[in-house]
Design an enzyme around this catalytic site. Structure first.
Site, PDB file in Angstrom:
ATOM      1  N   ASP A  42      31.380  46.072 -21.106  1.00  0.00           N
ATOM      2  CA  ASP A  42      30.532  47.229 -21.421  1.00  0.00           C
ATOM      3  C   ASP A  42      29.091  46.795 -21.139  1.00  0.00           C
ATOM      4  OD1 ASP A  42      28.906  49.116 -22.629  1.00  0.00           O
ATOM      5  OD2 ASP A  42      30.323  49.522 -24.259  1.00  0.00           O
ATOM      6  N   TYR A  87      30.259  48.187 -30.461  1.00  0.00           N
ATOM      7  CA  TYR A  87      29.777  49.519 -30.856  1.00  0.00           C
ATOM      8  C   TYR A  87      30.774  50.146 -31.830  1.00  0.00           C
ATOM      9  CZ  TYR A  87      28.912  54.500 -30.645  1.00  0.00           C
ATOM     10  OH  TYR A  87      28.702  55.803 -30.996  1.00  0.00           O
ATOM     11  N   LYS A  97      22.692  56.261 -21.916  1.00  0.00           N
ATOM     12  CA  LYS A  97      21.644  55.340 -22.332  1.00  0.00           C
ATOM     13  C   LYS A  97      20.682  55.041 -21.171  1.00  0.00           C
ATOM     14  CE  LYS A  97      23.970  55.733 -26.055  1.00  0.00           C
ATOM     15  NZ  LYS A  97      25.342  55.275 -26.075  1.00  0.00           N
ATOM     16  N   ARG A 112      37.808  69.605 -12.012  1.00  0.00           N
ATOM     17  CA  ARG A 112      38.253  68.497 -12.874  1.00  0.00           C
ATOM     18  C   ARG A 112      38.663  67.308 -12.005  1.00  0.00           C
ATOM     19  NH1 ARG A 112      43.184  68.560 -14.140  1.00  0.00           N
ATOM     20  NH2 ARG A 112      43.292  70.720 -14.868  1.00  0.00           N
TER      21      ARG A 112
HETATM   22  O1  P1T Z   1      28.004  57.787 -26.929  1.00  0.00           O
HETATM   23  P1  P1T Z   1      28.866  57.594 -25.709  1.00  0.00           P
HETATM   24  O2  P1T Z   1      28.198  58.014 -24.442  1.00  0.00           O
HETATM   25  O3  P1T Z   1      30.249  58.103 -25.867  1.00  0.00           O
HETATM   26  O4  P1T Z   1      28.993  55.987 -25.521  1.00  0.00           O
HETATM   27  C1  P1T Z   1      29.645  55.158 -26.424  1.00  0.00           C
HETATM   28  C2  P1T Z   1      29.056  53.776 -26.359  1.00  0.00           C
HETATM   29  C3  P1T Z   1      29.745  52.790 -25.656  1.00  0.00           C
HETATM   30  N1  P1T Z   1      29.258  51.533 -25.555  1.00  0.00           N
HETATM   31  C4  P1T Z   1      28.099  51.173 -26.136  1.00  0.00           C
HETATM   32  C5  P1T Z   1      27.621  49.771 -26.015  1.00  0.00           C
HETATM   33  C6  P1T Z   1      27.365  52.125 -26.846  1.00  0.00           C
HETATM   34  O5  P1T Z   1      26.205  51.740 -27.406  1.00  0.00           O
HETATM   35  C7  P1T Z   1      27.840  53.456 -26.967  1.00  0.00           C
HETATM   36  C8  P1T Z   1      27.111  54.498 -27.745  1.00  0.00           C
HETATM   37  N2  P1T Z   1      26.174  53.991 -28.625  1.00  0.00           N
HETATM   38  C9  P1T Z   1      25.340  54.713 -29.445  1.00  0.00           C
HETATM   39  C10 P1T Z   1      25.357  56.044 -29.517  1.00  0.00           C
HETATM   40  C11 P1T Z   1      24.398  53.915 -30.253  1.00  0.00           C
HETATM   41  O6  P1T Z   1      23.413  54.450 -30.775  1.00  0.00           O
HETATM   42  O7  P1T Z   1      24.640  52.700 -30.363  1.00  0.00           O
END
Ligand code: P1T
Length: 394
Positions: A178, A106, A203, A54
């Site tokens: 972000d 988001y 992503k 961790r």
């Molecule tokens: O899904 P996660 O890895 O926890 O990430 C969150 C997140 C944070 N910032 C942005 C700009 C994002 O697009 C996302 C996650 N977004 C999607 C799952 C989506 O389909 O838009």
């Protein structure tokens, strides 16, 4: 931490080598998956730098070094998801603190702030972060963070990072960017004055829709110390297998982003010429409101394209159900193309917020398939979807 031997190399080279020296034991050219929870100590506190996974794991450390190098930062920290990374930044705040959040964020980020942190004592204001003057007006003495996505999810609005950094710092706040929709290949917010860069590595960084992860990168060692403490204390860390997949994805990030950008531009241009399409949102289009700022701070414009179908909600629902190559799915940034309805899917948590998404909006994550196949798929889906919706109305 950032490896001082790397800065002389270009991005593509660092993506393959930063933090990824051949294994000293075996010569393996790929960083091994250190699938271990703990590490033997010679005597109490006498060890090779790792105590418990961790707190630290060599596969994760390689990923963190590589991410820091690619964002041009001094340090990187990896998390179990983008939202885990977001939460980790929010632990910098205390009850009574205020956050400025984009009016187009988001849905999960909004949900965390509104539903989890607000009841705990945080206050927030949503504002159009494309306009630094509006941000300056919205700053309060207790504003500690300005939280910006650029491009935004899902309207692909562009915020001027350097100007926002100046405004935020003038008000005593930190700027978090972000960078998920751009990727470090296309945009490096730290160079424009951001304090912390966040990624949903799920992503573009992962790039193959097979891992969920998050990351933070920054320069200030004092901030790293607190965030690394939180990373360990809160515990939302990625496992070594996920870090391996992310390192594997990183190696091809540059070439993937070139193709995503080329395909995204071609798809946006195609959509703009269609009668069935009311409006296209893509910062790469020269007349897009964000184009000039995007061209200044991004190398290219990535593969995210949004548009409104003529015929509103019914037409949009039919179009997203009619594509064959574009899979109807949440998420983005993988090699395969995806289509979704933000109002009913990724941003459903905005219901009742006053910032609901246009019900006719469709979001595309344009993948790296052959662009002719992608355009043919969209052409047939638009024809089918908009005609069906019109037939129902008539
Ligand atoms: O899904 P996660 O890895 O926890 O990430 C969150 C997140 C944070 N910032 C942005 C700009 C994002 O697009 C996302 C996650 N977004 C999607 C799952 C989506 O389909 O838009």
């Amino acid at each position: 931490m950032h490896d001082d031997r790397e800065p002389q190399y270009q991005f593509e080279t660092r993506a393959i080598h930063a933090g990824q020296e051949p294994d000293p034991e075996t010569g393996a050219v790929i960083v091994p998956i250190y699938q271990t929870s703990t590490y033997r100590q010679e005597a109490v506190g006498v060890h090779k730098g790792y105590e418990y996974s961790r707190t630290g794991n060599p596969t994760r450390a390689a990923l963190e070094t590589a991410l820091a190098s690619l964002e041009g930062g001094a340090w990187g920290l990896a998390y179990a998801s983008g939202l885990a990374a977001t939460a980790n930044v929010m632990y910098l705040l205390r009850p009574g603190d205020h956050v400025l959040l984009s009016d187009d964020a988001y849905g999960g980020t909004y949900r965390l702030v509104d539903k989890v942190l607000q009841p705990w004592g945080l206050t927030y204001t949503q504002v159009d972060l494309t306009d630094p003057a509006r941000v300056r007006e919205a700053l309060k003495p207790e504003t500690k963070l300005v939280w910006v996505e650029t491009p935004t999810n899902p309207y692909l609005k562009i915020a001027p990072i350097a100007e926002l950094a100046e405004v935020a710092h003038g008000g005593g706040a930190r700027l978090v960017v972000d960078n998920t929709f751009a990727s470090p290949y296309l945009q490096q917010p730290l160079a424009h004055g951001a304090d912390i860069v966040l990624h949903s590595t799920t992503k573009y960084i992962g790039g193959h829709s097979d891992v969920v992860g998050g990351a933070l990168v920054g320069n200030d060692p004092a901030v790293r110390e607190i965030l690394a403490f939180h990373q360990n204390a809160v515990g939302a860390v990625p496992g070594p297998q996920d870090c391996f997949l992310l390192l594997r994805g990183l190696k091809t990030l540059a070439v993937r982003m070139e193709r995503h950008s080329a395909n995204g531009r071609a798809v946006a241009e195609f959509l703009r010429g269609q009668d069935a399409v009311e409006r296209v949102y893509y910062p790469g289009l020269p007349d897009d409101p964000g184009h000039a700022v995007a061209a200044r701070q991004m190398r290219d414009f990535a593969g995210m394209v949004s548009f409104t179908a003529r015929g509103g909600l019914e037409a949009a629902k039919r179009v997203v159900a009619s594509t064959k190559l574009f899979f109807l799915a949440e998420s983005l940034g993988g090699v395969e193309s995806l289509i979704e309805h933000p109002g009913l899917m990724t941003h459903a948590s905005l219901a009742g917020s006053g910032f609901e998404i246009d019900p006719g909006l469709i979001r595309l994550s344009v993948g790296i398939e052959h662009v002719d196949d992608l355009i043919a798929d969209l052409r047939q889906a638009l024809t089918a979807g908009v005609l069906e919706a019109a037939a129902i109305r008539d």
